[in-house]
Design an enzyme around this catalytic site. Structure first.
Site, PDB file in Angstrom:
ATOM      1  N   HIS A   1      -0.874   3.892   0.034  1.00 24.23           N
ATOM      2  CA  HIS A   1       0.515   4.344   0.083  1.00 24.23           C
ATOM      3  C   HIS A   1       1.452   3.231  -0.357  1.00 24.23           C
ATOM      4  CE1 HIS A   1      -0.453   2.760   4.097  1.00 24.23           C
ATOM      5  NE2 HIS A   1       0.821   2.433   4.224  1.00 24.23           N
TER       6      HIS A   1
ATOM      7  N   ARG B   1       5.781   3.398  14.160  1.00 24.12           N
ATOM      8  CA  ARG B   1       4.403   3.514  13.658  1.00 24.12           C
ATOM      9  C   ARG B   1       3.380   3.159  14.725  1.00 24.12           C
ATOM     10  NH1 ARG B   1       1.684  -0.222   9.050  1.00 24.12           N
ATOM     11  NH2 ARG B   1       0.024  -0.706  10.529  1.00 24.12           N
TER      12      ARG B   1
HETATM   13  C1  OGA Z   1       3.600   1.435   6.888  1.00 23.08           C
HETATM   14  C2  OGA Z   1       4.156   1.663   5.556  1.00 23.08           C
HETATM   15  C3  OGA Z   1       5.686   3.083   4.397  1.00 23.08           C
HETATM   16  C4  OGA Z   1       7.098   3.524   4.494  1.00 23.08           C
HETATM   17  O1  OGA Z   1       4.322   1.662   7.874  1.00 23.08           O
HETATM   18  O2  OGA Z   1       2.423   1.058   6.972  1.00 23.08           O
HETATM   19  O3  OGA Z   1       3.571   1.265   4.590  1.00 23.08           O
HETATM   20  O4  OGA Z   1       7.486   4.340   3.654  1.00 23.08           O
HETATM   21  N1  OGA Z   1       5.291   2.367   5.527  1.00 23.08           N
HETATM   22  O5  OGA Z   1       7.818   3.037   5.362  1.00 23.08           O
HETATM   23 MN    MN Z   2       1.463   0.628   5.223  1.00 20.29          MN
END
Ligand code: OGA
Ligand code: MN
Length: 281
Positions: free
Chosen positions: A256, A272
């Site tokens: 990502h 998170r």
């Molecule tokens: C994470 C990350 C992506 C975002 O929290 O690990 O990569 O869009 N976040 O905040």
């Molecule tokens: Mn991440």
């Protein structure tokens, strides 16, 4: 809400990335709901569970059903009293960021620098920029693996990559103790998902420094070729956030990439939790 009211809607033609509607994660003890969400997560790689309102305690309890939670090394960016929650946020308090204002601004998979990288991460959008910016891109690394030529699959078979945390951050300074906790880890370039049995490319973006036992230039060229292959529209899904979304991605078969947003004018505030995974094989 009973689990039979839950709907799972794939959001791409390939079936990568699905939306889950009708779930309520405030109830971690609902086994039927848990089973449905787990199955959707394994089937689609990334899911967005819509319209959630859970507290930190409820988010921790639900996340824990998938396995032990990892505590992020950036201890100053954790929620006070709940170290299982990493704040991905540009809010400030007393002139300092309360969390990570720019988590993941490059392709990566969470905690690949650890011996046991993250199984999955839950990112709960509590506040998002009003202009709709701050998307997150996701890449289907299993589909990307499957689309490689047989020749490339053979070439990659048995190769290992060296993943090392970037020991510098523009907003924070890592202590010597934090650096010592992060010497880096070797992982296979192709990994087999422990639950689905599906193979996927396991790359780390800037965290994956080189392919072990390979000439530096050859390693860089090989990784460039693989990234160019993976980051094509065929494998990448762009998520546009809505407040209340909980995106739960499988770090074992996806990457990502957080897109920048206008952080001078807008708040983006997320909680998170991170489920620890196995040693990749
Ligand atoms: C994470 C990350 C992506 C975002 O929290 O690990 O990569 O869009 N976040 O905040
Ligand atoms: Mn991440």
């Amino acid at each position: 809400m009973s689990a039979c009211a839950i709907q799972v809607n794939p959001l791409s033609d390939s079936g990568f990335f699905a939306e889950v509607v009708g779930a309520d994660l405030r109830d971690p003890g609902d086994d039927a709901q848990f089973d449905k969400i787990k199955a959707a997560h394994l089937a689609h790689g990334v899911i967005v569970i819509r319209d959630q309102t859970m507290t930190p305690v409820q988010q921790i309890a639900f996340s824990k059903r998938f396995g032990p939670l990892a505590i992020h090394v950036l201890e100053d960016q954790l929620l006070a009293g709940h170290p299982e929650i990493l704040l991905v946020s540009n809010k400030t308090k007393d002139g300092k960021y309360v969390g990570l204002p720019d988590a993941g601004r490059y392709w990566h998979t969470d905690q690949s620098y650890e011996p046991k990288p993250a199984l999955g991460s839950f990112l709960f959008a509590k506040e998002i920029p009003a202009d709709g910016s701050g998307d997150t891109l996701f890449c289907d690394m299993a589909a990307a693996y499957e689309a490689l030529s047989n020749e490339m699959k053979q070439r990659l078979n048995g190769l290992q990559g060296m993943h090392i945390y970037n020991h510098s951050h523009k907003a924070f300074h890592l202590s010597d103790a934090q650096r010592d906790r992060l010497p880096g880890s070797q992982h296979p370039i192709i990994r087999t998902h422990p639950e689905t049995g599906r193979k996927a490319l396991y790359l780390g973006g800037k965290i994956l420094k080189y392919v072990i036992d390979m000439d530096e230039a050859d390693s860089a060229a090989l990784l460039d070729t693989l990234y160019a292959h993976c980051m094509s529209d065929a494998f990448v899904y762009r998520h546009k956030w809505t407040q209340g979304d909980v995106v739960f991605w499988d770090n074992r078969c996806t990457m990502h990439f957080a897109q920048p947003y206008d952080d001078a004018n807008y708040t983006r505030h997320m909680h998170r939790t991170t489920v620890q995974g196995d040693v990749p094989v």
